[in-house]
Design a protein around this motif. Structure first.
Motif, PDB file in Angstrom:
ATOM      1  N   TYR A  92      26.868  54.925  59.790  1.00 20.13           N
ATOM      2  CA  TYR A  92      27.077  54.863  58.425  1.00 20.13           C
ATOM      3  C   TYR A  92      27.180  52.963  58.227  1.00 20.13           C
ATOM      4  O   TYR A  92      27.810  52.171  58.308  1.00 20.13           O
ATOM      5  CB  TYR A  92      28.757  55.401  57.928  1.00 20.13           C
ATOM      6  N   HIS A  93      26.406  52.605  57.554  1.00 18.00           N
ATOM      7  CA  HIS A  93      26.046  51.279  56.837  1.00 18.00           C
ATOM      8  C   HIS A  93      26.240  50.765  57.532  1.00 18.00           C
ATOM      9  O   HIS A  93      26.587  49.186  57.641  1.00 18.00           O
ATOM     10  CB  HIS A  93      27.485  51.499  56.092  1.00 18.00           C
TER      11      HIS A  93
ATOM     12  N   GLY B 163      32.936  61.328  49.005  1.00 22.73           N
ATOM     13  CA  GLY B 163      32.365  59.691  50.008  1.00 22.73           C
ATOM     14  C   GLY B 163      32.253  59.398  48.586  1.00 22.73           C
ATOM     15  O   GLY B 163      31.328  59.137  47.131  1.00 22.73           O
TER      16      GLY B 163
ATOM     17  N   SER C 143      30.797  50.433  58.457  1.00 22.83           N
ATOM     18  CA  SER C 143      31.665  51.478  57.851  1.00 22.83           C
ATOM     19  C   SER C 143      32.735  51.485  58.454  1.00 22.83           C
ATOM     20  O   SER C 143      34.247  51.354  58.082  1.00 22.83           O
ATOM     21  CB  SER C 143      31.058  52.453  57.323  1.00 22.83           C
TER      22      SER C 143
ATOM     23  N   CYS D 292      33.521  57.448  53.876  1.00 16.65           N
ATOM     24  CA  CYS D 292      33.039  56.125  54.545  1.00 16.65           C
ATOM     25  C   CYS D 292      31.595  56.071  54.731  1.00 16.65           C
ATOM     26  O   CYS D 292      31.310  54.718  54.695  1.00 16.65           O
ATOM     27  CB  CYS D 292      34.236  55.755  55.363  1.00 16.65           C
ATOM     28  N   MET D 293      30.960  56.921  54.098  1.00 17.68           N
ATOM     29  CA  MET D 293      29.735  56.912  54.162  1.00 17.68           C
ATOM     30  C   MET D 293      28.910  56.430  52.953  1.00 17.68           C
ATOM     31  O   MET D 293      27.671  56.136  53.067  1.00 17.68           O
ATOM     32  CB  MET D 293      28.938  57.810  54.562  1.00 17.68           C
ATOM     33  N   ARG D 294      29.718  56.039  51.746  1.00 19.52           N
ATOM     34  CA  ARG D 294      28.751  55.028  50.546  1.00 19.52           C
ATOM     35  C   ARG D 294      30.350  54.820  49.959  1.00 19.52           C
ATOM     36  O   ARG D 294      30.472  54.874  48.705  1.00 19.52           O
ATOM     37  CB  ARG D 294      29.070  56.445  50.108  1.00 19.52           C
TER      38      ARG D 294
ATOM     39  N   THR E 293      35.190  58.691  59.270  1.00 20.47           N
ATOM     40  CA  THR E 293      33.117  57.136  59.410  1.00 20.47           C
ATOM     41  C   THR E 293      32.855  57.743  60.182  1.00 20.47           C
ATOM     42  O   THR E 293      33.080  58.856  60.796  1.00 20.47           O
ATOM     43  CB  THR E 293      33.709  55.560  59.082  1.00 20.47           C
TER      44      THR E 293
END
Ligand code: SF4
Ligand code: SF4
Length: 418
Positions: A56-57, A252, A61, A20-22, A52
C-alpha cells in the motif's frame, strides 16, 4: 462505536476498520498532516482496528501508520492488521525478510492480526506451504510476534472453503457487499467461515466507491427518495454491519465527511437491526443493478473449468461492471485476462464455441454469444492503451540507454585523450 470480536474471547474490535490503502495524497505522496488528523478523529470516535499491507502506497502506508501510533503513544490501544506479500515470495527466507521490514516500517515489535495476502486458490496456498509458510506462522505465533493469523481472499467460492478447511485459521478477510453475494467467497463463504468459528473481516464494502459516489443515477434517485435520508455509502455499509457473521468492515477513508458518515453508520447498526423497509430499499437497488446487467451470470462457477481456459464468470463480471459503472477499471481487468498478465491467458478470444459450458449453466446463458459481446465491449479497441503505454516506456528506456551509452563513449574518448 460498536465492537465485535473477530476471535472468540479475543479483542473487542471496532466494527469499522480503518483501511490504510487510500490515504489522502499530494503529488503522489501521502499528505501526512491530513492523514494524521483523519486517523486521530476516527480513533477518538472509537475506531481501533487499522489495516495496512506491504504494497500500500508503495510501502509508505505501513510507515505512516507506525508514525501515527508512535506520535499519539497508542500502541496498546489499537490493533494493527498487516499482510505478508505472498505474491512476492519466491524463497523460504523471504517470509522472515518481509516480516522484519514490516516491523521496522511500523516501528513495532509485534502485529496483532497478520494475514497471508490475497490467496486465490488452494494450489497457491499449497505453494506457499511448500516454501515454509506454516513453519513461519507457527514460529512467529510462538514468539508472540503475530497474535492472530488469517488470510485475505480473492478467488472462487469453492477454493475459499478449501483454504478455510486446510488450516486452523483465526480469521479471514473477504470482499463482500450487496452486489457480491454470489461473487468470490460470497454469502456462502461468509456463512461457512462463521460456522467453522473463523472470524470474518470484510473488504471492498463499497466496491472501491462504486456503491457510493460513483453509483448509477437511478440508484442515487432511489436513495434520495427514501426516508431517513442517508448516503449511498451509509446503506451499503449498514447492509454489511447488519450481518452477525461479520466482525469488522474495512473502509479506505480519506475524507472527513465520509469518515463521519461511516462512523455514524457503525454506531447505529447492530446485527439484524435493519427494518423491512430498509431491506426493501436494498432489494430495489439490486433490481436497478439487475436492469443494467448485461448478462444474468450469478458467478456460480458451474460452467467451469472451460477446457480452453476461458474465465467465463470473471469476464461476465467485468462486462456487467462496465455497464454499471463505466470507466477504465472493468476494461483493465478484462485486458489482463486477454493478455494473461501474471497468469495464463483467459480472455473470450480463446472460446471455440464447443458448448460444453452451456450444458451446466443454470441461468441458460448463451455463453459463447455473450462472450463475444463482452469482448466487443471490453476488449480489442481498448488494448491500444496498454500497447501505446508499453511502446512509450520502451522508447523512453531505449533513449535513456542510447544517451547513457553516448555519454560513456564520450567519457572513454576523453579519458583516452587524457
Ligand atoms: S463454449 Fe467457449 S467458453 Fe464454453 S466451454 Fe467451450 S470454449 Fe469454453
Ligand atoms: S454457470 Fe452460468 S451463471 Fe454460473 S458462472 Fe457460469 S455462466 Fe455464470
Amino acid at each position: 462505536m460498536q465492537y465485535r470480536q473477530l476471535v472468540k474471547g479475543g479483542d473487542n474490535l471496532s466494527i469499522l476498520g480503518y483501511g490504510c490503502m487510500r490515504f489522502p495524497s499530494k503529488n503522489g505522496r501521502i499528505n501526512e498532516e491530513l492523514t494524521d488528523e483523519q486517523m486521530w478523529y476516527a480513533f477518538e470516535k472509537g475506531v481501533n482496528y487499522f489495516d495496512t499491507a506491504y504494497p500500500y502506497h508503495g510501502g509508505k502506508s505501513e510507515v505512516m501508520l507506525g508514525k501515527f501510533i508512535k506520535k499519539h503513544d497508542i500502541r496498546n490501544k489499537v490493533f494493527i492488521a498487516n499482510k505478508m506479500p505472498t505474491f512476492l515470495i519466491k524463497k523460504p527466507e523471504q517470509f522472515e525478510t518481509f516480516f522484519n521490514t514490516q516491523l521496522e516500517r511500523l516501528d513495532t515489535d509485534y502485529i496483532d492480526y497478520y494475514l497471508m495476502h490475497a490467496l486465490g486458490s488452494l494450489a497457491g496456498w499449497e505453494k506457499l506451504k511448500a516454501l515454509g509458510a506454516l513453519e513461519f506462522i507457527e514460529e512467529k505465533k510462538k514468539a508472540g510476534k503475530i497474535r492472530y493469523i488469517g488470510f485475505s481472499f480473492h478467488g472462487k467460492g469453492e477454493e475459499f472453503k478449501k483454504i478455510i478447511d486446510d488450516y486452523n485459521w483465526d480469521f479471514c478477510q473477504i470482499q463482500y457487499n450487496y452486489l457480491d453475494e454470489t461473487n468470490q467467497a460470497g454469502t456462502a463463504g461468509l456463512e461457512y467461515a462463521y460456522e467453522k468459528g473463523v472470524g470474518v473481516v470484510v473488504m471492498e464494502p463499497l466496491r472501491g466507491g462504486n456503491l457510493a459516489s460513483k453509483a448509477p443515477t437511478k440508484v442515487k434517485e432511489k436513495i434520495e427518495h427514501f426516508e431517513p435520508k442517508r448516503s449511498p455509502a451509509f446503506w451499503a455499509l449498514r447492509w454489511i454491519f447488519n450481518h452477525k457473521e461479520v466482525s469488522v468492515v474495512l473502509s479506505g477513508m480519506n475524507n472527513l465527511d465520509h469518515i463521519k458518515d461511516n462512523i455514524y453508520c457503525a454506531k447505529n447498526t447492530s446485527p439484524n437491526s435493519m427494518t423491512e423497509e430498509e431491506l426493501h430499499l436494498i432489494s430495489d437497488i439490486k433490481e436497478v443493478y439487475k436492469e443494467l446487467m448485461k448478462v444474468s451470470c450469478t458467478g456460480c462457477n458451474y460452467c467451469m473449468p472451460c477446457p480452453f481456459n476461458v474465465d467465463i464468470p470473471g469476464i461476465f463480471s467485468d462486462y456487467n461492471s462496465n455497464s454499471f459503472f463505466g470507466g477504465m477499471m472493468p476494461k483493465a481487468f478484462y485486458i489482463q485476462k486477454l493478455l494473461g498478465m501474471g497468469t495464463a491467458k483467459s480472455g473470450a478470444d480463446l472460446c471455440v464455441a464447443c458448448g460444453k459450458c452451456m450444458t451446466h449453466c443454470p441461468q441458460g446463458i448463451q455463453i459463447p454469444t455473450q462472450l463475444k459481446e463482452a469482448d466487443k465491449a471490453l476488449g480489442k479497441k481498448y488494448l491500444v492503451y496498454p500497447i501505446k503505454l508499453g511502446m512509450k516506456l520502451f522508447s523512453k528506456k531505449k533513449k535513456v540507454k542510447i544517451k547513457s551509452s553516448k555519454k560513456t563513449e564520450e567519457k572513454t574518448e576523453e579519458q583516452t585523450k587524457e
